[in-house]
Design a protein around this motif. Structure first.
Motif, mmCIF file in Angstrom:
data_model
loop_
_atom_site.group_PDB
_atom_site.id
_atom_site.type_symbol
_atom_site.label_atom_id
_atom_site.label_comp_id
_atom_site.label_asym_id
_atom_site.label_seq_id
_atom_site.Cartn_x
_atom_site.Cartn_y
_atom_site.Cartn_z
ATOM 1 N N UNK A 50 -1.044 12.819 -1.639
ATOM 2 C CA UNK A 50 -1.128 11.615 -2.468
ATOM 3 C C UNK A 50 -1.516 10.409 -1.631
ATOM 4 N N UNK A 51 -0.992 10.340 -0.414
ATOM 5 C CA UNK A 51 -1.316 9.235 0.486
ATOM 6 C C UNK A 51 -2.794 9.291 0.882
ATOM 7 N N UNK A 52 -3.280 10.497 1.141
ATOM 8 C CA UNK A 52 -4.693 10.663 1.493
ATOM 9 C C UNK A 52 -5.585 10.165 0.362
ATOM 10 N N UNK A 53 -5.237 10.523 -0.874
ATOM 11 C CA UNK A 53 -6.016 10.076 -2.029
ATOM 12 C C UNK A 53 -5.969 8.558 -2.159
ATOM 13 N N UNK A 54 -4.829 7.980 -1.807
ATOM 14 C CA UNK A 54 -4.692 6.523 -1.880
ATOM 15 C C UNK A 54 -5.592 5.851 -0.846
ATOM 16 N N UNK A 55 -5.653 6.428 0.350
ATOM 17 C CA UNK A 55 -6.564 5.909 1.378
ATOM 18 C C UNK A 55 -8.008 6.016 0.903
ATOM 19 N N UNK A 59 0.826 -1.208 0.000
ATOM 20 C CA UNK A 59 0.000 0.000 0.000
ATOM 21 C C UNK A 59 0.860 1.258 0.000
ATOM 22 N N UNK A 60 2.045 1.176 0.645
ATOM 23 C CA UNK A 60 2.912 2.348 0.762
ATOM 24 C C UNK A 60 4.015 2.378 -0.299
ATOM 25 N N UNK A 61 3.822 1.637 -1.364
ATOM 26 C CA UNK A 61 4.806 1.624 -2.440
ATOM 27 C C UNK A 61 5.050 3.043 -2.958
ATOM 28 N N UNK A 62 6.305 3.454 -2.991
ATOM 29 C CA UNK A 62 6.661 4.788 -3.461
ATOM 30 C C UNK A 62 6.388 5.890 -2.469
ATOM 31 N N UNK A 63 6.078 5.518 -1.215
ATOM 32 C CA UNK A 63 5.745 6.509 -0.181
ATOM 33 C C UNK A 63 6.795 6.498 0.948
#
Length: 213
Positions: A166-171, A59-63
């Motif tokens: 970007x993480x928020x959008x992923x969630x 889930x955190x790929x590239x983060x």
């Protein structure tokens, strides 16, 4: 003794209380151990414990920046089997990453009876929905076995998300994709039957769901 419970049940209760005390002692010992370590060692220990659930979680790929922030704020929590971690409709104060063990998820149905939904294991996480949506807990999660969790407080979660939209959008995307249980379907259907909401796009009704009891 005054309850006059059967001997077999008494033994079960005594065993549970013994394990409960043991779990509490383990949590206190872990807390004390982590406090004794230098910041750099503490970080290495946390990275080891949460290697699968956070550091190498797809889930955190590239983060990488988000991972660093999570590891900075993470707190380790231990739970015994059958302990309630979060309860549906409660206020949300944190989210969790599952490092060891398994958890069961329960959600109320249309009649508000609690129904089993699924079992979580590492690298699953939970508790993020209420934090992202600003609503109350949407499910009850209990420990199925002895579990180790990485807890992120609401305040830390908001800092992490604010620093990485970007993480928020992923969630958000993950929530839309994975959270569509029977209770949610029932509430959305009920909302759609209200004249005022009947012509609203599904996305708006989906958002409205999180603020209905």
């Amino acid at each position: 003794k005054n309850l006059k419970i059967p001997e077999k049940l008494k033994i079960e209760v005594e065993g549970f209380l013994s394990h409960a005390q043991s779990g509490l002692d383990s949590q206190l010992e872990l807390d004390d151990f982590l406090k004794m370590l230098s910041p750099s060692l503490n970080k290495k220990v946390a990275t080891y414990i949460y290697a699968q659930s956070v550091v190498h979680n797809p889930f955190f790929s590239g983060q990488s920046d988000s991972i660093k922030m999570i590891m900075q704020y993470v707190e380790t929590k231990l739970f015994l089997p059958e302990w309630e971690v979060v309860r549906q409709s409660d206020e949300a104060k944190s989210m969790y990453f599952l490092a060891r063990g398994e958890c069961d998820v329960f959600i109320k149905d249309a009649n508000k009876n609690e129904k089993f939904v699924k079992t979580l294991s590492s690298p699953d996480y939970f508790g993020e929905v209420a934090l992202i949506k600003g609503c109350k807990r949407t499910a009850t999660v209990t420990s199925k076995s002895y579990i180790t969790l990485a807890e992120i407080s609401k305040e830390a979660f908001e800092l992490i998300c604010d620093s990485n939209p970007t993480l928020t959008k992923r969630f958000e995307k993950n929530i839309r994709k994975n959270y569509n249980d029977e209770w949610k379907k029932f509430v959305k259907r009920s909302i759609s039957k209200i004249d005022y909401f009947s012509k609203l796009p599904d996305k708006i009704i989906d958002e409205a769901f999180y603020f209905f009891e």
